[in-house]
Design an enzyme around this catalytic site. Structure first.
Site, PDB file in Angstrom:
ATOM      1  N   ARG A  10      11.640  85.971 -74.342  1.00  0.00           N
ATOM      2  CA  ARG A  10      11.343  84.853 -73.460  1.00  0.00           C
ATOM      3  C   ARG A  10      10.462  84.962 -72.921  1.00  0.00           C
ATOM      4  O   ARG A  10      10.196  85.775 -71.575  1.00  0.00           O
ATOM      5  CB  ARG A  10      12.119  86.672 -72.462  1.00  0.00           C
ATOM      6  CG  ARG A  10      13.670  86.635 -72.812  1.00  0.00           C
ATOM      7  CD  ARG A  10      14.707  87.296 -71.915  1.00  0.00           C
ATOM      8  NE  ARG A  10      15.888  87.513 -71.444  1.00  0.00           N
ATOM      9  CZ  ARG A  10      16.044  88.813 -72.448  1.00  0.00           C
ATOM     10  NH1 ARG A  10      15.714  90.136 -72.141  1.00  0.00           N
ATOM     11  NH2 ARG A  10      17.424  89.219 -72.560  1.00  0.00           N
TER      12      ARG A  10
ATOM     13  N   LYS B 166      26.102 101.253 -72.570  1.00  0.00           N
ATOM     14  CA  LYS B 166      26.822 100.688 -74.470  1.00  0.00           C
ATOM     15  C   LYS B 166      25.875 100.988 -74.860  1.00  0.00           C
ATOM     16  O   LYS B 166      26.502 100.973 -76.598  1.00  0.00           O
ATOM     17  CB  LYS B 166      27.136  99.107 -74.008  1.00  0.00           C
ATOM     18  CG  LYS B 166      25.893  98.399 -73.547  1.00  0.00           C
ATOM     19  CD  LYS B 166      26.346  96.792 -72.810  1.00  0.00           C
ATOM     20  CE  LYS B 166      25.246  96.262 -72.270  1.00  0.00           C
ATOM     21  NZ  LYS B 166      24.786  96.564 -71.403  1.00  0.00           N
TER      22      LYS B 166
ATOM     23  N   GLU C 117       3.944  94.304 -56.540  1.00  0.00           N
ATOM     24  CA  GLU C 117       4.047  93.067 -56.924  1.00  0.00           C
ATOM     25  C   GLU C 117       5.158  92.412 -56.050  1.00  0.00           C
ATOM     26  O   GLU C 117       5.881  92.604 -55.632  1.00  0.00           O
ATOM     27  CB  GLU C 117       4.345  92.633 -57.905  1.00  0.00           C
ATOM     28  CG  GLU C 117       3.722  91.348 -59.092  1.00  0.00           C
ATOM     29  CD  GLU C 117       4.168  90.585 -60.515  1.00  0.00           C
ATOM     30  OE1 GLU C 117       4.634  92.246 -61.255  1.00  0.00           O
ATOM     31  OE2 GLU C 117       5.170  89.971 -60.362  1.00  0.00           O
TER      32      GLU C 117
ATOM     33  N   LYS D 236      -2.074  87.036 -47.219  1.00  0.00           N
ATOM     34  CA  LYS D 236      -3.131  87.460 -47.772  1.00  0.00           C
ATOM     35  C   LYS D 236      -3.274  88.891 -48.841  1.00  0.00           C
ATOM     36  O   LYS D 236      -4.078  89.381 -49.227  1.00  0.00           O
ATOM     37  CB  LYS D 236      -4.530  87.271 -46.275  1.00  0.00           C
ATOM     38  CG  LYS D 236      -5.701  86.975 -45.890  1.00  0.00           C
ATOM     39  CD  LYS D 236      -6.226  87.020 -45.320  1.00  0.00           C
ATOM     40  CE  LYS D 236      -7.498  85.719 -44.537  1.00  0.00           C
ATOM     41  NZ  LYS D 236      -7.905  86.028 -46.047  1.00  0.00           N
TER      42      LYS D 236
ATOM     43  N   ARG E 288      18.362  82.025 -56.131  1.00  0.00           N
ATOM     44  CA  ARG E 288      19.116  83.666 -56.551  1.00  0.00           C
ATOM     45  C   ARG E 288      19.722  84.533 -55.315  1.00  0.00           C
ATOM     46  O   ARG E 288      20.038  85.091 -55.719  1.00  0.00           O
ATOM     47  CB  ARG E 288      17.686  84.369 -57.181  1.00  0.00           C
ATOM     48  CG  ARG E 288      16.775  83.556 -58.828  1.00  0.00           C
ATOM     49  CD  ARG E 288      15.947  84.858 -58.750  1.00  0.00           C
ATOM     50  NE  ARG E 288      15.200  83.981 -59.961  1.00  0.00           N
ATOM     51  CZ  ARG E 288      14.882  84.219 -61.233  1.00  0.00           C
ATOM     52  NH1 ARG E 288      14.193  86.273 -60.523  1.00  0.00           N
ATOM     53  NH2 ARG E 288      14.122  84.354 -61.899  1.00  0.00           N
TER      54      ARG E 288
ATOM     55  N   GLU F 270      13.968  92.149 -58.731  1.00  0.00           N
ATOM     56  CA  GLU F 270      13.072  91.355 -58.584  1.00  0.00           C
ATOM     57  C   GLU F 270      12.656  90.643 -56.989  1.00  0.00           C
ATOM     58  O   GLU F 270      11.342  89.861 -57.352  1.00  0.00           O
ATOM     59  CB  GLU F 270      12.411  89.445 -59.455  1.00  0.00           C
ATOM     60  CG  GLU F 270      12.706  90.635 -61.022  1.00  0.00           C
ATOM     61  CD  GLU F 270      12.080  89.487 -62.128  1.00  0.00           C
ATOM     62  OE1 GLU F 270      11.786  89.551 -63.353  1.00  0.00           O
ATOM     63  OE2 GLU F 270      12.501  88.371 -61.827  1.00  0.00           O
TER      64      GLU F 270
END
Ligand code: NAG
Ligand code: NAG
Length: 447
Positions: free
Chosen positions: A395, A164, A250, A355, A261, A334
């Site tokens: 945010r 878009k 991460e 760990k 979620r 995520e």
């Protein structure tokens, strides 16, 4: 540039010689040895060190890097005054400017005007190409500055433009890509909805095309338009070479608050505020278990991963079924990278034990300043883990100001998020300049 100085130096030497004025052997020797030690990498790099920054504002980036408070205060006041007068100080080009410039001139002029590095800066980097996936939707000028900071001709860049996005934006990036070898736009475009699967799909589209590309890249890095690097290409390559086959992903035990979620069915709701405000919302329907016995980890949409890891993520049947399963979850990006990186069989596998967890401050991918961890009065003292944000918050994430640059430069991360040159152009200008200077020093001190 260098050739010009060499020419002047030779002329001067000739004049001096003709006038029979003796030059000490030492001076001659140093002139000679400097020439022979100057590698072609150094000469190439030096010819590009004159970035079009600081032109109108006389910014002292060295003082910014030292975190000199009066310098950043002065620049902040300048920006404040400009904003009050509704003037935008930005050295980024407008979307239309690229198309006008590139169509009116030749690509060579664009590349020259914008000071792109069109040669590899070292043998080490030449032998270790990187792939980039850009997921962007607006502001070609900002995207171009990110691309310029990262661009090296041995690397390869895929840019996913939101379905878009305005056509002026798309055209600007297409024209830019046409001027730079190994830069292309993703051929399959998604209508990206914040926190939905489409965000992940946009990266997957680029990753698939990057795997097909003739450049045999070693690592892939994904970025968004608000990112900016804190390290040079050489610094990233040096790190990655010695850390192969590890990924920088991460990954930590998913907090209980984020469980829903991935346990509930989410749907994208229409917003009356406009296309860009759509977001998935939770329904009352419980989701079926994932297709394989897996532990959920939390993490980030951004990663630095080996070619082997990306290939496995896109083509292993088990992993493909996990991606499919995640389509109706909230922010699968995520969770997915963080979780599959901890699965046995993953290239660069990291044991699921706590760990081996890494949060965003421990992982190298990207440094962000969350509002709730800044050194400010409303945050409890033991939660203040970094200095206050010098820009504004979007945010609950800091959009960096000039006063943040010194701190950023001391971080180990490859990238920082977020920047907005329409708000504080000086922060980006200083990073541009400091990184380019560092690259010249590196190229010219290597033997
Ligand atoms: C799934 O994995 C967990 C942890 O490794 C294990 O305890 C459990 O028995 C497994 N379940 C199935 C159905 O394989
Ligand atoms: C796909 O990945 C899973 C999980 O790591 C692994 O057990 C399986 O052997 C892989 N399949 C192939 C064909 O490599």
């Amino acid at each position: 540039m260098v050739d010009k100085y060499l020419f002047y130096a030779l002329c001067l030497a000739a004049i001096v010689y003709l006038k029979s004025v003796s030059i000490s052997d030492f001076a001659l020797l140093s002139l000679y040895s400097r020439q022979s030690l100057t590698s072609s990498y150094c000469r190439f790099t030096k010819s590009h060190d004159n970035l079009p920054v600081e032109r109108d504002f006389h910014i002292n980036c060295a003082a910014i890097a030292r975190e000199d408070p009066s310098t950043s205060k002065l620049l902040e006041l300048k920006l404040l005054r400009a904003r009050k007068e509704k003037k935008i100080i930005s050295s980024s080009w407008h979307d239309e400017a690229f198309t006008h410039f590139i169509r009116a001139n030749k690509c060579a002029k664009f590349v020259n005007e914008r000071n792109y590095v069109m040669h590899s800066v070292s043998k080490e980097e030449e032998d270790f190409p990187l792939a980039y996936s850009f997921v962007v939707h607006k502001d070609a000028g900002q995207v171009e500055r990110l691309l310029r900071a990262l661009y090296r001709p041995q690397n390869v860049y895929c840019i996913h433009v939101d379905q878009k996005s305005a056509s002026a934006f798309y055209n600007a990036l297409q024209d830019m890509a046409s001027c730079l070898p190994n830069v292309f736009l993703a051929s399959k475009r998604e209508d990206v909805v914040y926190a939905s699967y489409s965000r992940l799909q946009a990266d997957l589209n680029c990753m698939e095309e990057l795997l097909q590309h003739r450049v045999q890249w070693k690592y892939l890095i994904n970025v968004c338009g608000q990112d900016f690097p804190l390290k040079t290409n050489r610094e990233m390559v040096t790190h990655l070479r010695y850390n192969y086959p590890n990924n920088e992903i991460e990954s930590f035990i998913l907090p209980g608050t984020k469980r829903s979620r991935y346990s509930m069915h989410w749907e994208i709701t229409k917003s009356d505020k406009g296309e860009y405000d759509r977001i998935p919302s939770m329904t009352a329907t419980k989701k079926a278990d994932p297709p394989t016995n897996m532990t959920f980890f939390g993490g980030s949409a951004y990663l630095v991963a080996t070619r082997e890891f990306i290939d496995w993520s896109l083509h292993n049947e088990t992993i493909k079924s996990i991606f499919e399963w995640s389509r109706d979850t909230f922010s699968p990006d995520e969770m997915i990278w963080a979780s599959i990186a901890r699965m046995r069989g993953a290239p660069g596998f990291r044991h699921p034990h706590i760990k081996w967890d890494l949060n965003e401050l421990q992982s190298l991918t990207r440094v962000v300043k969350w509002h709730s961890f800044e050194d400010i009065a409303q945050v409890p003292e033991n939660e203040r883990v970094y200095p206050k944000c010098h820009g504004y918050h979007k945010r609950t994430i800091c959009v960096y100001g000039t006063g943040d640059v010194g701190w950023l430069l001391r971080q180990k991360h490859f990238f920082a998020n977020k920047f907005d040159p329409n708000y504080d152009d000086f922060a980006v200008q200083c990073l541009e300049k400091i990184l380019r200077d560092r690259e010249v020093v590196d190229a010219c001190t290597a033997t």
